[in-house]
Write an enzyme that holds these catalytic residues in place. Structure first.
Site, short mmCIF file in Angstrom:
data_model
loop_
_atom_site.label_atom_id
_atom_site.label_comp_id
_atom_site.label_asym_id
_atom_site.label_seq_id
_atom_site.Cartn_x
_atom_site.Cartn_y
_atom_site.Cartn_z
N TYR A 101 -9.76 58.07 31.07
CA TYR A 101 -9.74 58.95 29.85
C TYR A 101 -10.69 58.41 29.01
CZ TYR A 101 -8.59 61.24 25.58
OH TYR A 101 -8.53 62.18 24.43
N GLU A 183 -14.27 65.49 25.07
CA GLU A 183 -13.41 64.57 25.78
C GLU A 183 -13.30 64.74 27.31
OE1 GLU A 183 -8.82 64.49 25.05
OE2 GLU A 183 -9.14 66.32 26.43
#
Lengths: 369, 305
Positions: A101, A183
């Protein structure tokens, strides 16, 4: 402005961040056409601004052409949280070795951008305990910091160099494109050791759009929203039938709450900003007149330096030329209110001293069938 | 955090100052539509506006106020510590840098739609030079009956000992007006700003007023988006803030992921939601009014205790 996945990926690509081989399709024909280039199996992903696509079944694996034909049509008509896609992204299946992530977001309370990195990817980051959160200086991520992050994530040595390079690219992206959020979840390491952004969630700073005219093409606002924007209004269409107009975002939000508390259902939010002239009020009424479900119009205007007779004149004009038909309930503090009352005496508009009175009457009028 | 910035010293001064209650102010963007309208109104209120800046219009006058091309020229001529910035957002960065370079101590940044990057840049620049910025996207700051720098009307405000801090302009007027009508005058009303990034945030505003004996209560007018209210609640608990605090939070019924007018008024998931703010305030013993008119009612109850 929140970008769709494929738009975010375009931006990633522009900055040298690898994305899977993919094609955007609006029709089944286009989809079948591009499946020949990608090959099966492949993944189809509904292009939506709302989150939770995976859980809602708006991401599907297709093993052959007939599978694609069925699932593509399904996805194109599948509503997720009230949103229908305009397009579907077709993507090659990745040979995933590991999922990570990575994001850079505007940290409002710390008043800086912050990096979040985790060696657990593909899941909701809020539920992940093992993650790095690092506040960034205005200059972005330095080489030293990138190396440090790579070390702390416990990456295999052979992957570190590529990761550092990617991190620096993402840092360059958020700074130059002025994103509030960039993101990558998941960021995957393929079997060959390369890093690929499997998803993209990007939010652009609307206030910086004047420096980035190229993002104009991503704007998907409705005609009505565009019209409101051209006048300098903030406008949000809502589900109910009471139009709420006022000066100042906070005041209109507050009015929205009070209407809801009184059992009414707001149909639109319109903040016309700092200038309350006959023209601006008239234009505001013109915008909300196009929201068909509106049964009553509530005007809440805290003036002080506003001449209420000018506002009354605008309301009268809008009735006279047929722009609005619904009754107006207005609370306007300001000067010349006697004159305003006289002007509106024989119209469908009423002036009230307190906002509570105006709301009660607007809510009652919205219930008349 | 700088605890030593005395905003009242800058805005009002001490009794022995020759310019006590008449602190000089420069308006950047004085000839613009907004700047000129509000310069007139600020002057009417009693704000001592000594100069204006508009590049290219140096040497001219506006309502008897001399105009300069640059901040350096204006500050050279008048010893000034306060600047009100009224330029359009794309010119904000340049104007604010110029103000800080010229030695200004307090910047009141009115423009809406300033890019986040510009706000962050100026914030860092200001911090390094010990300059305080209020805003951007703020209605400004007013010490009732003494000085008004911003776009607020005069009507809602009266002098007293309640502090009003607000993330919204018109709601600051609305709430101050209900306070005024209920007999709660204000020591200072300060617009935090409706952007995601605030030059002076809620906690810093509390720092500005926490040790003053001429303040007896604080009203915080908030809205959905971000976690300023949540952080403030933590601050009230952890620093044992002793004055009565009453809050209001606008946007309870707003839909998620929609920007409600202000750049900062947006809820993502539970982040920025009204429920989160109200429940955090509850932990800190701060009552939250359901509507603006309820603020003085709650304040009365709080002050009785």
């Amino acid at each position: 402005m929140k970008l769709l996945e494929y738009q975010g990926k375009e931006l990633f690509s522009k900055h040298g961040i690898k994305i899977p081989k993919s094609f955007l399709a609006h029709t089944l024909e286009e989809a079948i056409d591009s499946s020949k280039t990608i090959g099966f199996p492949l993944v189809i992903k509904s292009q939506l601004t709302v989150g939770g696509r995976g859980k809602a079944g708006a991401i599907q694996k297709c093993t052959n052409e007939s599978d694609l034909t069925t699932k593509f049509s399904e996805l194109l008509h599948k509503e997720v949280k009230g949103e229908l896609p305009k397009s579907i992204l077709l993507e090659e299946m990745a040979n995933i070795n590991k999922e990570l992530y990575l994001s850079i977001f505007l940290n409002r309370s710390k008043r800086c951008f912050s990096l979040i990195a985790s060696s657990e990817g593909g899941v909701d980051i809020e539920s992940v305990k093992n993650k790095l959160i690092i506040d960034l200086p205005n200059e972005g991520i330095s080489d030293t910091l990138a190396i440090d992050v790579a070390d702390k994530l416990n990456l295999e040595d052979r992957n570190k160099a590529s990761f550092i390079e990617l991190l620096l690219k993402l840092s360059n992206l958020y700074k130059t494109e002025e994103t509030e959020l960039a993101e990558i979840n998941p960021l995957v390491i393929l079997n060959d050791g390369s890093f690929v952004a499997l998803d993209a969630k990007v939010i652009i700073d609307d206030n910086a759009l004047f420096r980035h005219p190229e993002f104009k093409k991503y704007e998907t606002i409705s005609e009505l929203e565009q019209q409101a924007k051209n006048y300098g209004f903030s406008f949000v269409e809502l589900d109910g039938n009471i139009a709420i107009i006022g000066n100042g975002a906070g005041l209109v939000m507050s009015t929205l709450d009070m209407v809801t508390d009184s059992g009414g259902s707001p149909g639109s939010f319109l903040d016309f900003g700092g200038k309350a002239t006959t023209e601006t009020i008239y234009e505001a009424l013109k915008v909300i007149s196009q929201v068909t479900k509106i049964k009553s119009i509530l005007v809440n205007l805290f003036g002080g330096i506003v001449r209420t007779d000018l506002v009354a004149r605008a309301i009268l004009n809008a009735y006279e030329d047929g722009t609005i038909k619904a009754p107006v309930f207005a609370r306007i503090t300001g000067s010349q209110s006697e004159k305003a009352r006289e002007l509106l005496a024989n119209s469908q508009a009423k002036l009230y001293d307190s906002v509570e009175e105006a709301i009660t009457n607007a809510v009652n009028a919205s219930r008349v069938i | 955090m700088e605890n030593n910035f005395d905003i009242f010293k800058v805005l009002v001064g001490n009794e022995e100052d020759i310019d006590y209650k008449k602190k000089p102010v420069i308006i950047q963007g004085i000839t613009g539509n907004f700047g000129s309208t509000h310069t007139r109104l600020m002057k009417e209120y009693g704000t001592n506006i000594v100069a204006g800046v508009t590049p290219g219009k140096g040497g001219q006058e506006f309502e008897g106020i001399p105009i300069f091309n640059t901040m350096a020229d204006a500050v050279d001529f008048h010893k000034v510590e306060i600047s009100g910035i009224f330029v359009p957002a794309p010119f904000f960065l340049k104007a604010a840098k110029e103000a800080i370079d010229s030695g200004i101590k307090l910047l009141v940044a009115i423009p809406e739609h300033v890019p986040v990057r510009d706000s962050l840049d100026i914030l860092e620049y200001a911090k390094n030079k010990g300059v305080k910025m209020i805003g951007p996207n703020t209605p400004g700051v007013i010490v009732p009956d003494i000085i008004k720098i911003g776009i607020m009307p005069a009507l809602p405000f009266s002098s007293g000992s309640t502090v009003v801090l607000s993330r919204s302009g018109t709601l600051m007027y609305e709430v101050s007006y209900t306070l005024t009508k209920s007999g709660f005058g204000q020591k200072i009303c300060l617009g935090i700003g409706g952007d995601p990034i605030n030059g002076t945030n809620l906690i810093e505003s509390f720092e500005l007023i926490r040790n003053r004996n001429d303040v007896d209560s604080v009203v915080v007018v908030g809205e959905i988006g971000g976690d300023a209210e949540e952080n403030l609640a933590d601050y009230i608990i952890s620093t044992d803030f002793s004055l009565p605090v009453v809050a209001y939070v606008a946007g309870r019924s707003a839909p998620k992921e929609k920007k409600m007018g202000h750049a900062g008024a947006i809820v993502y998931g539970t982040y920025g939601s009204a429920e989160s703010k109200v429940s955090n305030y509850a932990k800190a013993g701060v009552p939250v009014a359901k509507r603006p008119a309820e603020v003085p009612v709650l304040l009365k109850e709080k002050l009785k205790k």
